[in-house]
Write an enzyme that holds these catalytic residues in place. Sequence first.
Site, short mmCIF file in Angstrom:
data_model
loop_
_atom_site.label_atom_id
_atom_site.label_comp_id
_atom_site.label_asym_id
_atom_site.label_seq_id
_atom_site.Cartn_x
_atom_site.Cartn_y
_atom_site.Cartn_z
N GLY A 58 0.81 -1.21 0.00
CA GLY A 58 0.00 0.00 0.00
C GLY A 58 0.85 1.27 0.00
O GLY A 58 2.08 1.21 0.03
N MET B 1 1.23 3.73 2.32
CA MET B 1 2.05 3.94 3.52
C MET B 1 3.07 2.81 3.68
O MET B 1 4.21 3.05 4.05
CB MET B 1 1.15 4.01 4.77
CG MET B 1 0.39 5.30 4.90
SD MET B 1 1.47 6.72 5.11
CE MET B 1 1.98 6.51 6.80
N HIS C 108 -8.28 15.20 2.68
CA HIS C 108 -7.44 14.05 2.34
C HIS C 108 -7.65 13.65 0.88
O HIS C 108 -8.64 14.00 0.26
CB HIS C 108 -7.76 12.85 3.24
CG HIS C 108 -7.20 12.98 4.63
ND1 HIS C 108 -7.83 13.70 5.62
CD2 HIS C 108 -6.05 12.51 5.18
CE1 HIS C 108 -7.10 13.66 6.72
NE2 HIS C 108 -6.01 12.94 6.49
N LYS D 104 -8.85 7.74 0.56
CA LYS D 104 -9.02 7.49 1.99
C LYS D 104 -10.43 6.98 2.26
O LYS D 104 -11.41 7.58 1.85
CB LYS D 104 -8.76 8.77 2.79
CG LYS D 104 -8.82 8.56 4.29
CD LYS D 104 -8.33 9.77 5.05
CE LYS D 104 -8.44 9.60 6.55
NZ LYS D 104 -7.65 8.47 7.07
P1 NAD Z 1 -3.60 1.61 1.02
O1 NAD Z 1 -4.97 1.13 0.67
O2 NAD Z 1 -2.76 2.25 -0.01
O3 NAD Z 1 -2.75 0.40 1.65
C1 NAD Z 1 -3.28 -0.55 2.51
C2 NAD Z 1 -2.66 -1.87 2.14
O4 NAD Z 1 -3.08 -2.84 3.12
C3 NAD Z 1 -3.13 -2.38 0.77
O5 NAD Z 1 -2.03 -2.74 -0.03
C4 NAD Z 1 -3.99 -3.60 1.11
O6 NAD Z 1 -3.92 -4.62 0.13
C5 NAD Z 1 -3.34 -4.03 2.42
N1 NAD Z 1 -4.21 -4.90 3.22
C6 NAD Z 1 -5.54 -4.81 3.43
N2 NAD Z 1 -5.97 -5.82 4.20
C7 NAD Z 1 -4.89 -6.56 4.50
C8 NAD Z 1 -4.66 -7.73 5.25
N3 NAD Z 1 -5.67 -8.38 5.85
N4 NAD Z 1 -3.41 -8.21 5.34
C9 NAD Z 1 -2.38 -7.59 4.74
N5 NAD Z 1 -2.52 -6.49 3.99
C10 NAD Z 1 -3.75 -5.97 3.87
O7 NAD Z 1 -3.84 2.59 2.28
P2 NAD Z 1 -2.79 3.62 2.89
O8 NAD Z 1 -3.02 4.97 2.32
O9 NAD Z 1 -1.42 3.05 2.85
O10 NAD Z 1 -3.30 3.67 4.40
C11 NAD Z 1 -3.33 2.50 5.21
C12 NAD Z 1 -3.90 2.85 6.57
O11 NAD Z 1 -3.03 3.79 7.23
C13 NAD Z 1 -5.27 3.55 6.51
O12 NAD Z 1 -6.03 3.14 7.62
C14 NAD Z 1 -4.92 5.02 6.62
O13 NAD Z 1 -5.99 5.80 7.11
C15 NAD Z 1 -3.78 4.95 7.60
N6 NAD Z 1 -2.85 6.08 7.61
C16 NAD Z 1 -2.34 6.39 8.81
C17 NAD Z 1 -1.42 7.39 8.92
C18 NAD Z 1 -0.83 7.68 10.27
O14 NAD Z 1 0.02 8.58 10.38
N7 NAD Z 1 -1.21 6.95 11.30
C19 NAD Z 1 -1.00 8.10 7.78
C20 NAD Z 1 -1.55 7.75 6.54
C21 NAD Z 1 -2.47 6.71 6.48
#
Ligand code: NAD
Length: 263
Positions: A11, A13, A153, A157
Amino acid sequence: MIRVAVAGAAGRMGREVVRAVSGEADMRLVAAFDVVSAGVDAGAHAGMRDLGVAIAHPTEEALTAAVPDVLVDFTAAQSSLRIGLLAISLGVRLVSGTTGLGDAGLAELQRASADSRVGMIYAPNFSIGAVLMMHFAALAARYMHHAEIIELHHDGKRDAPSGTALLTAKRIRATWDHERVQTVSANTVPARGDLSEGVAVHSVRLPGLVAHQEVLFGSTGQILSIRHDSLDRASFMPGVLLAIRRVLTLDGPVIGLDSVLGL
Ligand code: NAD
């Protein structure tokens, strides 16, 4: 050498975490988990050289075999609880930034971490600037008793309002006593936003945005605006790397990067 595994490695992040961890002299990526891109090298997938770590499904066997010190989770709300509980049950410390978990999910992770004495850091926002923005908003709320939050965002998201907006509202509310809570018509007039903890929250989702938030305080004849912009996902990495190092010293849960920073 800190052995790090990343869940959600394919993903947005996760790829950033793979790049950040690979650049640290005291860390090594030992496993990368995702439900997509299985078998692809995590480094190549993150736009780097091959790291010799193929993306795999986050199963108990795969996590046990990798023997990581820390699992970093950036997946999705519906999977991060299961993955986090799995890591903690195996004695693997957890750094999680997945949002949308809800109070009950977070409480379950905290309980598991405390009961098994396995360190965990959960932060809805790993950007140090954003954490300072929330800190300043909580400080301003002591003196100004009308606030609204606009969070903006990227359109990929899934959750709205953002975890950061909900936490900001909670922290503002915590400084207000009952008499001071504003009464806005947010619940009855949708255009006024969603009321969270007595604070109206407005969510914008557009391509081109990354993660932005403005907290507006109003009082007679004046407006205070506290704004933070994450312009690139790299902005979250200093906080994530700090948490990876700090979680090694913990034997229970810590919530929020502000606690890690000692604010
Ligand atoms: P994204 O959709 O690009 O990536 C998420 C990844 O997780 C995908 O590749 C997906 O296939 C994978 N995934 C889903 N279910 C899974 C599972 N059961 N096992 C393994 N992998 C799995 O999303 P993103 O933009 O990278 O964001 C991910 C999360 O982080 C979101 O909840 C987002 O809100 C959060 N986020 C948090 C912060 C922070 O600072 N805490 C910053 C940005 C995003």
